[in-house]
Design an enzyme around this catalytic site. Structure first.
Site, PDB file in Angstrom:
ATOM      1  N   LYS A  79       0.866  -1.178   0.000  1.00  0.00           N
ATOM      2  CA  LYS A  79       0.000   0.000   0.000  1.00  0.00           C
ATOM      3  C   LYS A  79       0.901   1.226   0.000  1.00  0.00           C
ATOM      4  O   LYS A  79       1.927   1.240   0.699  1.00  0.00           O
ATOM      5  CB  LYS A  79      -0.895  -0.025   1.246  1.00  0.00           C
ATOM      6  CG  LYS A  79      -1.931   1.080   1.291  1.00  0.00           C
ATOM      7  CD  LYS A  79      -2.852   0.923   2.501  1.00  0.00           C
ATOM      8  CE  LYS A  79      -3.933   1.994   2.537  1.00  0.00           C
ATOM      9  NZ  LYS A  79      -4.865   1.837   3.659  1.00  0.00           N
ATOM     10  N   SER A 154      -9.816   1.708   2.541  1.00  0.00           N
ATOM     11  CA  SER A 154      -8.907   2.453   1.673  1.00  0.00           C
ATOM     12  C   SER A 154      -7.821   1.582   1.027  1.00  0.00           C
ATOM     13  O   SER A 154      -7.220   2.011   0.051  1.00  0.00           O
ATOM     14  CB  SER A 154      -8.247   3.568   2.469  1.00  0.00           C
ATOM     15  OG  SER A 154      -7.349   3.017   3.413  1.00  0.00           O
ATOM     16  N   SER A 178     -10.111  -0.416   6.817  1.00  0.00           N
ATOM     17  CA  SER A 178      -9.457  -0.270   5.510  1.00  0.00           C
ATOM     18  C   SER A 178      -8.729  -1.502   4.973  1.00  0.00           C
ATOM     19  O   SER A 178      -8.331  -1.514   3.809  1.00  0.00           O
ATOM     20  CB  SER A 178      -8.476   0.902   5.558  1.00  0.00           C
ATOM     21  OG  SER A 178      -9.174   2.106   5.431  1.00  0.00           O
TER      22      SER A 178
END
Lengths: 486, 94
Positions: A79, A154, A178
């Protein structure tokens, strides 16, 4: 079966038996990225040069049989909110476009030490503010199961990349859901460990009392491998816990006889999609057949969790994001004539809509005259939410809930209404406020063939309990083995 | 509690954000909606509850006060928008 389709465990076996080399896996993974990422758009940056260098190091270690771990030679996606020295790290924020951190996050140092290979940086909502990855400053990521839909967020890029076989595993981060929510929407195994289990050093901060890094994988067993390698106390993060780390994979069980699984009544409410309810019922039946004991419990303050979260998280975010001021790094407005204008204009140009919304909301609830009514009140209700969980875990070992009330929604469907978007995290927010470890694993599909996930929760530092329960489920079912056709 | 456009202007200033007229209108509505939702918390009796600051129990972490190397200055400056004489350069403050 192509190499990119395999699990960490399968690849590790083939590597140690010298049937394949790390470069072969990487070739296969990048071939897959080249073939499908123009449709999914999970990657913000593909780090081919770095990856092949890391693969060569891994090969050397395998050849000499030195420092070989289960992750040596395994391609892992990251990420884009974890700092990697010299490699662009943007948080999917225009503010940080082109930013190359001068240091590396502890988790990435640990993975490097284990011999892992970094495939690239994955898309996310800007600063991790969102539940759909539509808030990325650069482009939205598409759900591999239906390209017109969101992958969740996210950590949407991290979930989509594993789901579409564009990396063998990935790292995500979770503040209000997330990791778990996108794992559910993309049909992967996503784990948010106990707050403090994994060092946050080098993770670009969103809400410091909630943020936690965790693995996203194809199986529970792979997840156990990943967590073992990234967990542990870190002198650079004083909130990281010096608590013994079990050898999760070695200790993993498939027997759940007598395990007490709690179903919180407040999580099986009206408004949940019909097929999600049915999948939960089917999962409960699986556990019953395996000999688990199903117990009804109550978490009375559940209804307040989203409200607590949307005070506490923006408050902490507004403070954390004060560092983006155009001075040390990031975007700067060069036309401003004085300091205050320089701050204001740089932040106006560099931040997206949702980021500004959360900064202002956080600033408001912390401002003089409102602090007691909002922030302090929310912290008190947060304590009550945690007490509910403490009580429940006196009666049960595991809690089972849906991960998200619905399956994936269409891109653009909720982006105009922040409140509706916030509510897609109702089941993941409360356990996160309590700091609990929680995993989402695949447990079915709806009529449109969109994935459904269930959430397994345990008491703080009870990760092994979750691995055991989730592993038993994956032994009994094959939902996690299904892959999207793209 | 409804937020006015004037409130939004004030919060934006505290947040060091320059926002457009259009954004003022949008955020006035959206922040009002969110705060209205959040106001539900006022109904919870928290008279005897201590505010929760950390997700898990934490104790203060102490360490010896020893000098250790810090980040490489040149690497740090490389990411800065503007530098001069080993320092970050900013517009005039006073």
């Amino acid at each position: 079966m192509e190499l990119y389709q395999q699990t960490i465990e399968e690849l590790h076996k083939a590597l140690t038996e010298k049937k394949i080399k790390p470069k072969d896996i990487l070739d296969s993974v990048y071939q897959r990225v080249d073939a499908v990422d123009h449709k999914v758009k999970a990657y913000l940056l593909v780090t081919k040069e770095l990856a092949y260098t890391m693969a060569a190091t891994a090969e050397d270690r395998l050849m000499k049989n030195e420092n070989v771990t289960e992750l040596t030679g395994i391609p892992i996606g990251l990420k884009d909110n974890m700092c990697l020295e010299g490699v662009p790290t943007t948080c999917a924020a225009k503010m940080l476009a082109g930013y190359r951190p001068p240091y590396t996050a502890t988790v990435l140092k640990k993975l490097t030490a284990a011999g892992a290979v970094f495939t690239g940086k994955l898309n996310m909502d800007e600063y991790a503010f969102g539940s759909s990855t539509e808030n990325s400053s650069f482009f939205p990521t598409h759900n591999p199961w239906d390209l017109e839909r969101v992958p969740g967020g996210s950590s949407g890029g991290s979930a989509a990349a594993v789901s579409a076989d564009m990396c063998i595993a990935s790292l995500g981060s979770d503040t209000g859901g997330s990791i778990k929510q996108p794992a559910s929407l993309c049909s992967v195994t996503g784990f948010k460990p106990t707050y403090g289990r994994v060092s946050r050093y080098g993770l670009i901060a969103f809400a410091s009392s909630l943020d936690q890094i965790g693995p996203m994988t194809k199986t529970v067993r792979d997840n156990a491998i990943m967590l073992k390698h990234i967990a542990g106390a870190d002198e650079n993060d004083s909130t990281s816990a010096a608590i013994n780390i079990p050898n999760y994979l070695k200790d993993i069980k498939t027997d759940v006889k007598g395990l007490r699984i709690g179903l919180p009544e407040e999580y099986f409410i009206d408004g949940i999609q019909k097929e999600v309810k049915e999948a939960m019922q089917a999962a409960i039946e699986v556990y019953k057949k395996l000999g688990a004991q199903i117990v009804k419990v109550n978490l009375l303050h559940t209804d307040y969790a989203v409200d607590v979260y949307y005070v506490v998280a923006p408050a902490e975010a507004s403070s954390n994001l004060a560092r983006f001021d155009g001075v040390q790094y990031g975007l700067r407005d060069t036309a401003a004539q004085n300091m205050i204008d320089m701050y204001k204009r740089s932040r106006q140009q560099g931040f997206g809509k949702e980021t500004k919304r959360r900064i202002m909301l956080g600033t408001y609830v912390l401002s003089s005259g409102y602090y007691e009514a909002y922030y302090k009140k929310a912290q008190k209700v947060r304590a009550l939410i945690k007490q509910d969980f403490d009580e429940a875990f006196k009666k049960v070992d595991i809690l089972l809930t849906p991960t998200s009330p619905t399956t994936s929604f269409k891109i653009g469907e909720k982006s105009g209404d922040p409140l509706t978007m916030y509510l897609s995290d109702i089941f993941t927010i409360a356990p996160n406020l309590a700091g609990l470890p929680g995993m989402s694993i695949p447990c079915g599909f709806d009529e449109k063939n969109l994935p459904i996930g269930m959430q397994l929760l345990a008491k703080p530092f009870g990760e092994q309990d979750i691995f055991n329960a989730a592993n038993a489920f994956q032994y009994a079912t094959d939902w996690h083995t299904r892959r999207p056709k793209i | 509690m409804a937020i006015t456009k004037k409130d939004v202007e004030y919060i934006a200033h505290l947040s060091r954000l320059e926002i457009t007229e259009e954004e003022k209108v949008m955020y006035t509505e959206q922040l009002s909606n969110i705060l209205e939702h959040v106001n539900k918390l006022q109904a919870v009796n928290t008279d005897k509850v201590e505010p929760m600051i950390y997700a898990i129990e934490m104790k203060n972490v102490m360490r010896e006060d020893v000098v250790k190397p810090s980040l490489d200055k040149q690497k740090v400056f490389a990411a800065a928008p503007s530098i001069e004489n080993n320092g970050f350069k900013v517009p005039k403050i006073i």
